[in-house]
Design a protein around this motif. Structure first.
Motif, PDB file in Angstrom:
ATOM      1  N   UNK A 138      77.294  12.001  38.477  1.00 30.65           N
ATOM      2  CA  UNK A 138      75.837  12.037  38.676  1.00 30.65           C
ATOM      3  C   UNK A 138      75.086  11.145  37.691  1.00 30.65           C
ATOM      4  N   UNK A 139      75.460  11.180  36.435  1.00 28.95           N
ATOM      5  CA  UNK A 139      74.754  10.366  35.432  1.00 28.95           C
ATOM      6  C   UNK A 139      74.797   8.882  35.775  1.00 28.95           C
ATOM      7  N   UNK A 140      75.883   8.434  36.361  1.00 26.76           N
ATOM      8  CA  UNK A 140      76.034   7.014  36.680  1.00 26.76           C
ATOM      9  C   UNK A 140      75.032   6.544  37.729  1.00 26.76           C
ATOM     10  N   UNK A 141      74.656   7.406  38.655  1.00 28.62           N
ATOM     11  CA  UNK A 141      73.728   6.972  39.708  1.00 28.62           C
ATOM     12  C   UNK A 141      72.376   7.672  39.623  1.00 28.62           C
ATOM     13  N   UNK A 142      72.118   8.357  38.535  1.00 30.62           N
ATOM     14  CA  UNK A 142      70.834   9.049  38.423  1.00 30.62           C
ATOM     15  C   UNK A 142      69.676   8.085  38.169  1.00 30.62           C
ATOM     16  N   UNK A 143      69.965   6.887  37.681  1.00 28.92           N
ATOM     17  CA  UNK A 143      68.905   5.924  37.379  1.00 28.92           C
ATOM     18  C   UNK A 143      68.881   4.715  38.318  1.00 28.92           C
ATOM     19  N   UNK A 195      75.498   4.641  50.315  1.00 28.73           N
ATOM     20  CA  UNK A 195      74.694   4.393  49.126  1.00 28.73           C
ATOM     21  C   UNK A 195      74.431   5.754  48.477  1.00 28.73           C
ATOM     22  N   UNK A 196      74.644   5.823  47.176  1.00 30.75           N
ATOM     23  CA  UNK A 196      74.452   7.069  46.431  1.00 30.75           C
ATOM     24  C   UNK A 196      73.373   6.832  45.387  1.00 30.75           C
ATOM     25  N   UNK A 197      72.413   7.746  45.327  1.00 32.57           N
ATOM     26  CA  UNK A 197      71.322   7.621  44.362  1.00 32.57           C
ATOM     27  C   UNK A 197      70.712   8.986  44.099  1.00 32.57           C
ATOM     28  N   UNK A 198      69.768   9.008  43.185  1.00 32.38           N
ATOM     29  CA  UNK A 198      69.056  10.236  42.862  1.00 32.38           C
ATOM     30  C   UNK A 198      67.593  10.038  43.237  1.00 32.38           C
ATOM     31  N   UNK A 199      66.998  11.077  43.823  1.00 31.76           N
ATOM     32  CA  UNK A 199      65.592  11.030  44.196  1.00 31.76           C
ATOM     33  C   UNK A 199      64.940  12.329  43.750  1.00 31.76           C
ATOM     34  N   UNK A 227      67.325  15.035  42.806  1.00 31.77           N
ATOM     35  CA  UNK A 227      68.298  15.486  43.810  1.00 31.77           C
ATOM     36  C   UNK A 227      69.337  14.390  44.058  1.00 31.77           C
ATOM     37  N   UNK A 228      70.568  14.797  44.274  1.00 34.62           N
ATOM     38  CA  UNK A 228      71.629  13.860  44.632  1.00 34.62           C
ATOM     39  C   UNK A 228      71.465  13.480  46.101  1.00 34.62           C
ATOM     40  N   UNK A 229      71.574  12.185  46.382  1.00 30.83           N
ATOM     41  CA  UNK A 229      71.422  11.721  47.755  1.00 30.83           C
ATOM     42  C   UNK A 229      72.594  10.808  48.099  1.00 30.83           C
TER      43      UNK A 229
END
Length: 117
Positions: free
Chosen positions: A54-59, A86-90, A93-95
Motif C-alpha cells: 500500500x505505501x508504494x502506491x499511496x502517493x 492500475x493501482x492507486x489510492x484515492x 482507499x485502495x483502488x
C-alpha cells in the motif's frame, strides 16, 4: 473469469519501479523494460502488489502492463479496448482498476519484474 490464477515456476519476483520524465506510450515503457532487462508483469503481480504494498502506491499510481485484457467498447461500437491494471489510492482507499491504453502520464510508476532463482 478474466483473471484466473495460474501456476508459475518457483522464482522470486521483485517488482521494480520504472519512471519517465515525459508522458510515455506503452511502447516506450515496454522498450525500457527490455533495455533494463526487466520482465513484463503479470496481472497476478499486480494483484499481489495491491495487497502487500500500500505505501508504494499511496502517493503515485502504479501501472502494470501485463498482457492486456480486452474489454468491450462503449455501447454500439464494434471494437474492443486493451486495458491494464492500475493501482492507486484515492482519499485513503485502495483502488484497483482497468485502464484503457490511451497514453500514460509521467507521474505514474510502471512495474517491471526482476526475477531471482
Amino acid at each position: 473469469d478474466r483473471f484466473p490464477l495460474e501456476k508459475h515456476d518457483s522464482v522470486r519476483r521483485i517488482i521494480e519501479p520504472v519512471e519517465f520524465d515525459y508522458h510515455p506510450s506503452t511502447g516506450d515503457v515496454l522498450a525500457k523494460l527490455t533495455s533494463e532487462k526487466l520482465w513484463r508483469p503479470t496481472y497476478e503481480d499486480a494483484l499481489y502488489f495491491g495487497v502487500q504494498q500500500y505505501e508504494a502506491y499511496s502517493k503515485r499510481p502504479w501501472i502494470f502492463l501485463h498482457e492486456p485484457v480486452d474489454t468491450p467498447s462503449p455501447v454500439g461500437a464494434q471494437s474492443v479496448f486493451p486495458r491494464y491494471i492500475v493501482i492507486y489510492s484515492f482519499n485513503g482507499a485502495r483502488v484497483i482498476d482497468l485502464y484503457v491504453d490511451d497514453g500514460w502520464i509521467k507521474f505514474c510508476r510502471f512495474a517491471g519484474i526482476r526475477v531471482e532463482n
